[in-house]
Write an enzyme that holds these catalytic residues in place. Structure first.
Site, PDB file in Angstrom:
ATOM      1  N   ALA A  10     -25.957  -5.944 -17.346  1.00  0.00           N
ATOM      2  CA  ALA A  10     -26.308  -7.251 -16.776  1.00  0.00           C
ATOM      3  C   ALA A  10     -26.238  -8.394 -17.782  1.00  0.00           C
ATOM      4  CB  ALA A  10     -27.708  -7.188 -16.173  1.00  0.00           C
ATOM      5  N   ALA A  15     -20.803  -9.622 -15.510  1.00  0.00           N
ATOM      6  CA  ALA A  15     -21.985 -10.008 -14.732  1.00  0.00           C
ATOM      7  C   ALA A  15     -22.110 -11.530 -14.735  1.00  0.00           C
ATOM      8  CB  ALA A  15     -23.231  -9.354 -15.309  1.00  0.00           C
ATOM      9  N   LYS A  16     -21.946 -12.110 -15.915  1.00  0.00           N
ATOM     10  CA  LYS A  16     -22.139 -13.561 -16.015  1.00  0.00           C
ATOM     11  C   LYS A  16     -21.033 -14.343 -15.331  1.00  0.00           C
ATOM     12  CE  LYS A  16     -24.824 -13.513 -20.223  1.00  0.00           C
ATOM     13  NZ  LYS A  16     -24.666 -13.419 -21.652  1.00  0.00           N
ATOM     14  N   ASP A 173     -10.993  -2.571  -7.420  1.00  0.00           N
ATOM     15  CA  ASP A 173      -9.742  -3.121  -7.917  1.00  0.00           C
ATOM     16  C   ASP A 173      -9.810  -4.576  -7.463  1.00  0.00           C
ATOM     17  OD1 ASP A 173      -7.141  -4.201  -8.009  1.00  0.00           O
ATOM     18  OD2 ASP A 173      -6.331  -2.184  -8.177  1.00  0.00           O
ATOM     19  N   HIS A 174     -10.061  -5.467  -8.396  1.00  0.00           N
ATOM     20  CA  HIS A 174     -10.394  -6.831  -7.938  1.00  0.00           C
ATOM     21  C   HIS A 174      -9.208  -7.512  -7.230  1.00  0.00           C
ATOM     22  CE1 HIS A 174      -8.511  -8.279 -11.670  1.00  0.00           C
ATOM     23  NE2 HIS A 174      -8.494  -9.482 -11.132  1.00  0.00           N
ATOM     24  N   ASP A 231      -3.491  -1.175 -17.840  1.00  0.00           N
ATOM     25  CA  ASP A 231      -4.355  -2.309 -17.527  1.00  0.00           C
ATOM     26  C   ASP A 231      -3.982  -2.953 -16.191  1.00  0.00           C
ATOM     27  OD1 ASP A 231      -6.421  -4.182 -18.302  1.00  0.00           O
ATOM     28  OD2 ASP A 231      -4.833  -5.651 -18.664  1.00  0.00           O
ATOM     29  N   HIS A 236      -3.634  -2.609 -10.130  1.00  0.00           N
ATOM     30  CA  HIS A 236      -3.326  -3.789  -9.308  1.00  0.00           C
ATOM     31  C   HIS A 236      -1.899  -3.776  -8.739  1.00  0.00           C
ATOM     32  CE1 HIS A 236      -6.941  -4.897 -11.267  1.00  0.00           C
ATOM     33  NE2 HIS A 236      -6.421  -5.431 -12.350  1.00  0.00           N
TER      34      HIS A 236
END
Ligand code: BG6
Length: 492
Positions: A10, A15-16, A173-174, A231, A236
């Protein structure tokens, strides 16, 4: 949604930058009914200090907001040692208490935003120390990388699956949170004009580019072990290939969609050994100029070996040997320190059987369907039409749709959608183990062939579109990369 969200890591960057702002946006859209967040990390912080840092991250991502105090009042902090059972026991007690205070019905999401070596041990502790003994649902959200190769991914999966069932594991997987990646299925399966053409009779090739202008930044240590192949390609790029190539699912359920994607992975042509270099090209950036700023070569980046053999660019030709796609190359390319930050898919249709019309100075352009993933979001269809006032001259016209133009606002951030999906229990846009396994098997063969140092590294200057060989890869098939700069959506 009712949930206790425990974020491991966190105090970290993810997270930030992503998670707190995304939670805030869900909160401000009233999508979090009853919720609390326990931030978990090694360093010792008070709740107040943690809440302050959550506020700062929301402010820096989204500007000042009125209801921030109310939002952060749901956040708690627990200092934690991931290797120590007693830490988990205190966390369990704390979580049970928060659960009761907020009436969270025993629903728990464990979000692992940590270094990957901790994924397995944390999952095992969550079970053995009783955190997964809940009356509601329990879900594990896990960031990439999911392993380093097929073997390590299998080992990690074994550890995770001893504590969570496949249905409870949400592998992020963003790219699957991006609006236009999600739109691929709709464009394909909701339009009578595309689906009949979506095959090797009408499509000549598909090109997927995901280029970045950034270098490896502070991530040299990680990147040295991953390279562009692990990566970006393993996850992706392969996910975009699967969405473009899959058969229409019987229904829009998680299982049906995932199983169609898996069928694509099963049909990937195996490329190994000597053959790899006919299908794939690797690159590493040298020094160069981006936006008028001189940038160093990869080998001079922090925490990078001066003799590094790591690829910062990969281009490839992926063949899907099934009835629909036999003979149609899917070209992919991705890399760091390239000329533009851009993710685009170009579907190039075959030429018409006979050209009757000519543009003034060249042959007719093929029809292209361009899906703009980022930074602009939209679709462009390239057609040929009569040149006004001309006789038999045709000219290229573009029909464009831009998401931002229509809704006059940015579409929700990917992480916001993925977090919401996870709370709703919708795993469609997360990767199933089978997808991960097939994709690693594919990538492992390439990396095995690339163990040999590449004498010509660095082989592309920062600020370019990659090495010459990436262009030749298409040229030998009679194609070329459609320049991303010529494909912008007109509406903005
Ligand atoms: C991440 C990679 O998964 O995707 C990064 O680890 C890369 O190296 C990033 O920069 C690219 O994501 P996006 O959304 O900026 O295209």
């Amino acid at each position: 949604m009712t949930s206790l969200i425990m974020i491991f890591g966190a105090t970290g960057d993810l997270a930030k930058r992503k998670l707190f702002p995304s939670l805030y946006r869900l909160f401000s859209r009233n999508r979090l009914e009853k919720f609390a967040v326990i931030g978990v990390a090694r360093r010792s912080l008070t709740n107040d200090e943690f809440q302050q840092s959550v506020k700062e991250s929301v402010r820096s991502a989204l500007g000042n907001k009125d209801n921030l105090d109310e939002f952060v009042s749901h956040f708690y902090y627990q200092s934690h040692d991931v290797a120590d059972s007693s830490s988990y026991v205190s966390l369990r007690k704390f979580a049970n208490q928060i659960d009761t205070n907020y009436d969270l019905e025993g629903n728990r999401i464990f979000y692992l935003a940590m270094a990957p070596e901790f994924f397995g041990p944390i999952a095992l502790h969550l079970k053995s120390d009783g955190l997964t003994d809940v009356t509601g649902y329990k879900r594990l959200v896990i960031e990439k990388p999911f392993g380093h190769d097929l073997e390590s991914a299998k080992e990690l999966n074994k550890q995770i699956r001893s504590a969570f069932s496949e249905k409870e594991v949400y592998r992020i997987d963003h790219y699957l949170g991006k609006e236009m990646v999600r739109n691929i299925e709709v464009i394909r399966f909701a339009n009578a004009i595309f689906e009949p053409l979506w095959n090797n009779r009408y499509i000549s090739n598909i090109q997927i580019t995901s280029s970045e202008t950034l270098g490896v930044e502070e991530r040299g240590r990680y990147y040295e072990t991953s390279g562009a192949l692990r990566d970006m390609l393993q996850n992706h790029m392969m996910q975009m290939v699967a969405l473009l190539a899959m058969e229409p699912p019987i229904k829009l359920t998680t299982d049906e969609i995932r199983s169609e994607k898996v069928r694509v992975f099963r049909a990937l042509r195996t490329v190994e050994g000597e053959e790899v270099n006919q299908y794939f090209v690797r690159g590493q950036y040298g020094e160069g100029t981006i936006d008028d700023v001189q940038v160093p070569k990869y080998r001079d980046e922090p925490m990078v070996d001066e003799q590094s053999n790591t690829e910062t660019f990969v281009a490839g030709k992926i063949m899907i040997d099934n009835f629909r796609w036999a003979g149609v190359p899917f070209y992919i390319r991705t890399g760091k320190r390239m000329a533009a930050k851009s993710t685009k898919i170009v579907i190039q249709f075959k030429d018409i059987p006979m050209n009757l019309y000519y543009q003034t100075d060249k042959m007719l352009n093929p029809n292209l369907l361009v899906i703009h993933i980022q930074p602009e979001e939209g679709i462009t269809l390239h057609l040929n039409a009569k040149k006004a006032g001309g006789h038999l001259d045709a000219q290229e016209v573009k029909l464009s749709f831009a998401n931002t133009g229509i809704h006059a606002m940015n579409t929700p951030e990917g992480y916001e959608k993925l977090l919401y999906d996870c709370m709703r229990g919708d795993a469609t846009n997360f990767t199933h183990w089978d997808e991960v396994a097939y994709s690693w098997a594919f990538v492992d063969r390439i990396s095995a062939a690339w163990q040999q140092p590449m004498a010509t590294f660095p082989n592309y200057p920062a600020g370019s579109m990659g090495p010459q060989e990436a262009d030749e890869l298409l040229e030998k098939d009679g194609f070329f990369w459609w320049p991303v700069s010529d494909l912008e959506v007109d509406v903005c």
